[in-house]
Design a protein around this motif. Structure first.
Motif, short mmCIF file in Angstrom:
data_model
loop_
_atom_site.label_atom_id
_atom_site.label_comp_id
_atom_site.label_asym_id
_atom_site.label_seq_id
_atom_site.Cartn_x
_atom_site.Cartn_y
_atom_site.Cartn_z
N THR A 186 0.81 -1.23 0.00
CA THR A 186 0.00 0.00 0.00
C THR A 186 0.84 1.27 0.00
O THR A 186 0.31 2.36 -0.21
N TYR A 191 -1.48 1.73 -5.04
CA TYR A 191 -2.24 0.78 -4.23
C TYR A 191 -3.07 1.45 -3.15
O TYR A 191 -3.86 0.81 -2.48
N TYR A 192 -2.91 2.76 -2.95
CA TYR A 192 -3.62 3.41 -1.86
C TYR A 192 -5.14 3.27 -1.98
O TYR A 192 -5.84 3.13 -0.98
N ALA A 195 -6.39 0.08 -0.31
CA ALA A 195 -6.00 -0.23 1.06
C ALA A 195 -7.21 -0.33 1.97
O ALA A 195 -8.15 0.45 1.87
N ASP A 199 -4.19 -3.33 6.23
CA ASP A 199 -3.00 -3.13 5.39
C ASP A 199 -2.69 -1.65 5.23
O ASP A 199 -1.52 -1.24 5.16
N GLY A 200 -3.74 -0.81 5.20
CA GLY A 200 -3.49 0.63 5.14
C GLY A 200 -2.78 1.13 6.38
O GLY A 200 -1.84 1.94 6.30
N GLY A 203 0.74 0.03 6.27
CA GLY A 203 1.46 0.84 5.29
C GLY A 203 1.93 2.14 5.91
O GLY A 203 3.06 2.60 5.67
#
Length: 694
Positions: A186, A191-192, A195, A199-200, A203
């Motif tokens: 992420t 990839y944001y 997310a 996972d965000g 990140g």
């Protein structure tokens, strides 16, 4: 094309092939050792005896749905987190394997995702977020089991268990590398938009420690390799460890016996080559050996075992674990001795080997084998489908039939059964004396032999003074309900339960066949008995000898009479002041799933009130008399019946109800030991009903 990527992924392919070959070979090797054991239930015609619907159901219920694990709800939930996490991770790991094998052909192998390839970006996003949440649940489950083993130090678990530490670490590594790798993905701007919360958030943590767009791919690659190498290590380690249950427990459930719980195997005593019981590892039926490989060593059987709970030598966990160790140590010797020889030469070569298991380890000592009450608590508790009782009976058969090793008390009971067809040794001609003056039809003496139900009295009901009253009260109930019944009188013999569970299969088969022939001669169709041991034997084991009868326990029979209005049971006079509790008999409870009928009967007398002891229903604690223990001295002074009686007295009950002649004897002794015999009554349910008939 990046030559480094090609080399790395060629190495991956080599690792992949080696790990899978070693993994499969280890499993097949152990299965081969297992099936070198004695043929079992479907060796003659696999197509006829496989019973596929039963096996599929067993697999689905106990493996897929985790039925046995949920008997302990909290542990079941935590284990489900890990088990279902593995199922979810199947797709994730498969994606990574595909990326590894074909990685040098892909522009971005570390971002390869099977759901995306098959179903598109949306499906992949849903799946990746599912993996993140499942990973957290798996880590929660791992933390719970680590806490139980090393902090709480739960009874039955080995706190010095490097194998458990290794597996927990491996599974934890799989989860952590996946989470951290997804978090690193992420960090890249592209990839944001995909997310999620987990996972965000990870990140953001990566960014705080210095990971940026330019180096996020390196972190992803490191986590990818960490995951892959852990998978390979897992495949190499697990088949050779106690965690092989991941492979063998599902097989164990698929091959679960489809015979009734209360039915032991029948030895072919006419076959001169038959193995009379088991001592050498190759003589055990292969399901016993499969049990060993399936064992997770969780100790649940040990925790529930009444013998172990009262300090006896018996530890059902140790028996199964040692059977596994003996299999791995000694069965290869058997294979080597048989190789390249005719059956006759092979048999001679194997016979010369020292492959006996009894007394090979403290866990397999004769003392531990004779400590079992056959209560089935260990089997009920086992989450992987093992049957410790069957293995113990196999060894008892060997001790009795092949070596004539048994206690003097048990030998005396066997002699009494043989000579007078009852363990007490009372003259067989007095078997019907208890019924004098009750106008009970004795089939051998009656002109009209037409009856609807045969009342099987049992040895205790016919010869034991305390239990004669129960027989008489049950007759009173049947007469009140106008039941057309009769008894066999002196033609009734011992059912043989104690002989069979005491290891004397020869004596048991003699008694069983005589009884079956007698009842078939009278055309008996339906039988009622107040003895759970006779009930289980006649219902579940006599069909092996041509005795196919409709058998009911008196708790079920009395309850049906009450529900049908054939008897009217009033509330006892002392019900408002006193308390009632009920002791579960193992042989109508765990063996035959009859828990509520006796309780319903007791509630009729108690006004609907019933105090449950700490251990009840499927977890009921044995009285200590089953498995022929009725005729043997206990191995130490901490008696099972006293422990069980203590639980019953702790309810504050003034009346303890039972539904078994062995139980009433043992619980009465326990009440005497507690010096409560003047304030606490111990009564069979038939006595309670007979005393309160309108």
């Amino acid at each position: 094309m990046d030559i480094g990527r090609i080399i790395f992924h060629l190495l991956f392919t080599v690792f992949f092939i080696v790990a899978n070959v070693v993994f499969v070979r280890a499993i097949l090797y152990r299965l081969r050792l297992i099936f070198n054991g004695r043929p079992a239930f479907f060796n003659e015609d696999i197509t006829k005896n496989l019973n596929l619907p039963f096996r599929i159901k067993s697999f689905l219920e106990n493996v897929v749905l985790q039925k046995k694990n949920f008997k302990e709800p909290l542990r079941g939930i935590m284990h489900a987190f890990i088990f279902y996490g593995f199922l979810v991770y199947t797709i994730h790991t498969t994606s990574q394997m595909i990326a590894g094998i074909g990685g040098y052909l892909m522009d971005d192998p570390y971002q390869f995702a099977l759901p995306k390839f098959l179903f598109g970006e949306t499906a992949n996003h849903i799946y990746e977020q599912t993996v993140n949440y499942v990973s957290i649940l798996v880590l929660t489950g791992l933390g719970f089991f680590a806490w139980r083993r090393w902090i709480r130090k739960a009874h039955g678990l080995d706190v010095h268990s490097p194998a458990s530490a290794i597996v927990i670490s491996m599974i934890g590594t799989l989860m952590i590398t996946t989470l951290l790798g997804n978090g690193a993905k992420t960090v890249a701007a592209t990839y944001y938009s995909h997310a999620g919360l987990i996972d965000g958030g990870l990140g953001k943590v990566w960014e705080l420690v210095g990971v940026s767009n330019s180096n996020a791919d390196i972190v992803t690659q490191i986590m990818w390799w960490g995951h892959i190498l852990t998978v390979f290590a897992f495949m190499l380690y697990v088949p050779t460890s106690k965690h092989a249950h991941l492979i063998f427990a599902p097989i164990n459930y698929f091959f679960a016996t489809d015979t009734p719980r209360g039915q032991l195997s029948k030895l072919n005593l006419d076959d001169e080559n038959a193995v009379w019981g088991s001592n050498k590892v190759e003589d055990f039926p292969w399901p016993n050996l499969l049990d060993g490989m399936s064992c997770i060593e969780c100790g649940r059987c040990q925790v529930e075992c009444p013998a172990n709970r009262t300090g006896k030598m018996l530890n059902p966990k140790a028996i199964i674990v040692e059977l596994k160790h003996q299999l791995l140590e000694k069965m290869p010797q058997v294979e080597k001795a048989r190789a390249g020889k005719t059956p006759e030469e092979a048999a001679e070569a194997v016979a010369a080997l020292e492959t006996g298991v009894i007394n090979s380890h403290e866990g397999l000592s004769e003392e531990s084998i004779w400590g079992c009450t056959t209560c089935y608590a260990c089997v009920e508790a086992c989450p992987v489908g093992n049957n410790q009782v069957n293995a113990i009976i196999e060894m008892r058969r060997h001790l009795v039939l092949a070596e004539s090793k048994m206690s003097a008390e048990l030998q005396g009971a066997f002699v009494n059964m043989e000579n007078n067809s009852n363990p007490w040794g009372v003259g067989a001609h007095t078997r019907a004396d208890w019924a004098q003056g009750l106008d009970v039809k004795v089939l051998g003496e009656a002109e009209d032999k037409n009856i609807d139900i045969l009342y099987w009295v049992g040895c205790a009901g016919a010869f034991d003074e305390r239990n004669k009253k129960i027989s008489q009260d049950f007759v009173k109930i049947m007469k009140k309900a106008n039941v057309n019944f009769g008894i066999l009188g002196t033609e009734e013999g011992c059912s043989g339960d104690s002989a069979r569970r005491g290891g004397n299969e020869y004596l048991y088969q003699t008694l069983a066949q005589q009884n079956v022939d007698t009842m078939n001669g009278y055309g008996i169709k339906k039988i009622v008995t107040a003895c759970p041991h006779c009930y289980n034997t006649i219902k579940n084991e006599y069909p092996q000898f041509g005795g196919n009868f409709d058998v009911v326990h008196h708790s079920e029979f009395i309850n049906e009479l009450s529900k049908d209005g054939k008897i009217d049971v009033k509330v006892a006079d002392d019900a408002s002041q006193g308390k009632y509790t009920y002791h579960d008999s193992c042989y109508i409870g765990r063996y035959n799933n009859n828990y509520e009928n006796p309780r319903d009967v007791v509630k009729k007398v108690s006004g609907g009130k019933l105090e449950e002891p700490s251990d009840h229903h499927t977890k009921g604690l044995c009285c200590g008399a089953g498995g022929a223990q009725m005729w043997m001295e206990e191995q130490n002074n901490d008696r099972v019946n006293n422990k069980r009686t203590g639980q019953l007295l702790d309810t504050g009950a003034t009346t303890i109800a039972t539904a078994c002649p062995f139980c009433i004897t043992m619980i009465t002794d326990g009440v005497k030991h507690a010096d409560k015999i003047d304030s606490v009554k111990v009564k069979d349910i038939a006595e309670l009903v007979a005393e309160n008939l309108n």
